[in-house]
Design an enzyme around this catalytic site. Sequence first.
Site, PDB file in Angstrom:
ATOM      1  N   ASN A  49     -10.508   0.984   6.950  1.00 54.59           N
ATOM      2  CA  ASN A  49      -9.373   1.321   7.809  1.00 54.59           C
ATOM      3  C   ASN A  49      -9.715   2.531   8.662  1.00 54.59           C
ATOM      4  O   ASN A  49     -10.405   3.450   8.223  1.00 54.59           O
ATOM      5  CB  ASN A  49      -8.073   1.507   7.013  1.00 54.59           C
ATOM      6  CG  ASN A  49      -8.167   2.464   5.851  1.00 54.59           C
ATOM      7  OD1 ASN A  49      -9.230   2.659   5.274  1.00 54.59           O
ATOM      8  ND2 ASN A  49      -7.067   3.069   5.493  1.00 54.59           N
ATOM      9  N   GLU A  51      -7.679   5.108  11.129  1.00 54.24           N
ATOM     10  CA  GLU A  51      -6.344   5.535  11.577  1.00 54.24           C
ATOM     11  C   GLU A  51      -6.417   6.333  12.875  1.00 54.24           C
ATOM     12  O   GLU A  51      -7.505   6.712  13.335  1.00 54.24           O
ATOM     13  CB  GLU A  51      -5.682   6.339  10.451  1.00 54.24           C
ATOM     14  CG  GLU A  51      -5.494   5.481   9.206  1.00 54.24           C
ATOM     15  CD  GLU A  51      -4.802   6.190   8.060  1.00 54.24           C
ATOM     16  OE1 GLU A  51      -4.642   7.433   8.100  1.00 54.24           O
ATOM     17  OE2 GLU A  51      -4.417   5.485   7.103  1.00 54.24           O
ATOM     18  N   CYS A  60      -6.485  -1.832  10.052  1.00 54.78           N
ATOM     19  CA  CYS A  60      -6.769  -2.092   8.635  1.00 54.78           C
ATOM     20  C   CYS A  60      -8.240  -2.479   8.425  1.00 54.78           C
ATOM     21  O   CYS A  60      -8.913  -2.984   9.337  1.00 54.78           O
ATOM     22  CB  CYS A  60      -5.931  -3.253   8.127  1.00 54.78           C
ATOM     23  SG  CYS A  60      -4.177  -2.936   8.026  1.00 54.78           S
ATOM     24  N   GLU A  62      -9.450  -4.984   6.689  1.00 55.95           N
ATOM     25  CA  GLU A  62      -9.742  -6.425   6.764  1.00 55.95           C
ATOM     26  C   GLU A  62      -9.986  -6.857   8.200  1.00 55.95           C
ATOM     27  O   GLU A  62     -10.886  -7.636   8.499  1.00 55.95           O
ATOM     28  CB  GLU A  62      -8.578  -7.258   6.200  1.00 55.95           C
ATOM     29  CG  GLU A  62      -8.249  -6.975   4.759  1.00 55.95           C
ATOM     30  CD  GLU A  62      -7.180  -5.907   4.599  1.00 55.95           C
ATOM     31  OE1 GLU A  62      -7.304  -4.828   5.227  1.00 55.95           O
ATOM     32  OE2 GLU A  62      -6.238  -6.136   3.849  1.00 55.95           O
ATOM     33  N   CYS A  93      -2.324  -6.872   4.131  1.00 57.21           N
ATOM     34  CA  CYS A  93      -1.004  -6.823   4.778  1.00 57.21           C
ATOM     35  C   CYS A  93      -0.782  -8.136   5.540  1.00 57.21           C
ATOM     36  O   CYS A  93      -1.709  -8.927   5.764  1.00 57.21           O
ATOM     37  CB  CYS A  93      -0.900  -5.611   5.704  1.00 57.21           C
ATOM     38  SG  CYS A  93      -1.699  -5.853   7.305  1.00 57.21           S
ATOM     39  N   CYS A  96      -2.992  -8.799   8.688  1.00 56.29           N
ATOM     40  CA  CYS A  96      -4.373  -9.173   8.337  1.00 56.29           C
ATOM     41  C   CYS A  96      -4.449 -10.599   7.808  1.00 56.29           C
ATOM     42  O   CYS A  96      -5.409 -11.315   8.076  1.00 56.29           O
ATOM     43  CB  CYS A  96      -4.938  -8.188   7.314  1.00 56.29           C
ATOM     44  SG  CYS A  96      -5.273  -6.564   8.029  1.00 56.29           S
TER      45      CYS A  96
HETATM   46  N1  THU Z   1      -4.430  -0.779   4.960  1.00 60.25           N
HETATM   47  C1  THU Z   1      -5.529  -1.584   5.057  1.00 60.25           C
HETATM   48  O1  THU Z   1      -6.588  -1.154   5.555  1.00 60.25           O
HETATM   49  N2  THU Z   1      -5.425  -2.853   4.599  1.00 60.25           N
HETATM   50  C2  THU Z   1      -4.303  -3.394   4.044  1.00 60.25           C
HETATM   51  O2  THU Z   1      -4.245  -4.577   3.794  1.00 60.25           O
HETATM   52  C3  THU Z   1      -3.172  -2.528   3.736  1.00 60.25           C
HETATM   53  C4  THU Z   1      -3.162  -1.216   4.429  1.00 60.25           C
HETATM   54  C5  THU Z   1      -4.536   0.590   5.450  1.00 60.25           C
HETATM   55  C6  THU Z   1      -3.685   0.889   6.660  1.00 60.25           C
HETATM   56  C7  THU Z   1      -3.510   2.382   6.543  1.00 60.25           C
HETATM   57  O3  THU Z   1      -4.629   3.008   7.145  1.00 60.25           O
HETATM   58  C8  THU Z   1      -3.542   2.640   5.049  1.00 60.25           C
HETATM   59  O4  THU Z   1      -4.096   1.482   4.458  1.00 60.25           O
HETATM   60  C9  THU Z   1      -2.192   2.923   4.430  1.00 60.25           C
HETATM   61  O5  THU Z   1      -1.285   1.943   4.746  1.00 60.25           O
END
Ligand code: THU
Length: 136
Positions: A49, A51, A60, A62, A93, A96
């Site tokens: 991930n 940000e 994310c 994935e 999520c 994804c």
């Molecule tokens: N996140 C992912 O990378 N994958 C997921 O399936 C769930 C959430 C990340 C997004 C954000 O940077 C952090 O996790 C917290 O939500």
Amino acid sequence: MSKSIDKESVEDLMMSAREAAESAYCPYSKYPVGAALLGVDGEVYTGCNVENVSYGLSMCAERTAVFNAVGNGCRRFIAMALAGGKDKAATPCGACRQVLSEFCDATMPVFYADLAEGEIQEATMGELLPLAFKKK
Ligand code: THU
């Protein structure tokens, strides 16, 4: 029909996902996630991930992994491993799941676990996203 994956390869794939999580850029959530996709070409494509201070622009793990794979010429996958969370394993999520469904069969296994030594759990893409939106 998905190709199958043996237990040792699942553990290797999860190790790749956990390693990818170490590259996560997550200063806002402090929630690192790593993903590893095993392509039909035998290559492993990882993502973490990433940000942004404008939170909605964050990406994310994935989707980073899918875009990494597709950008490198691989569009079909045998399995994905996802590593995130400390006590409770992260699951993909909704956004994804939809992006993965573009490139992955409903039978493709998704293995998910926490970042430490937690047990590896499994669900198919079809279980994660029944009735995925498809035009054909
Ligand atoms: N996140 C992912 O990378 N994958 C997921 O399936 C769930 C959430 C990340 C997004 C954000 O940077 C952090 O996790 C917290 O939500």
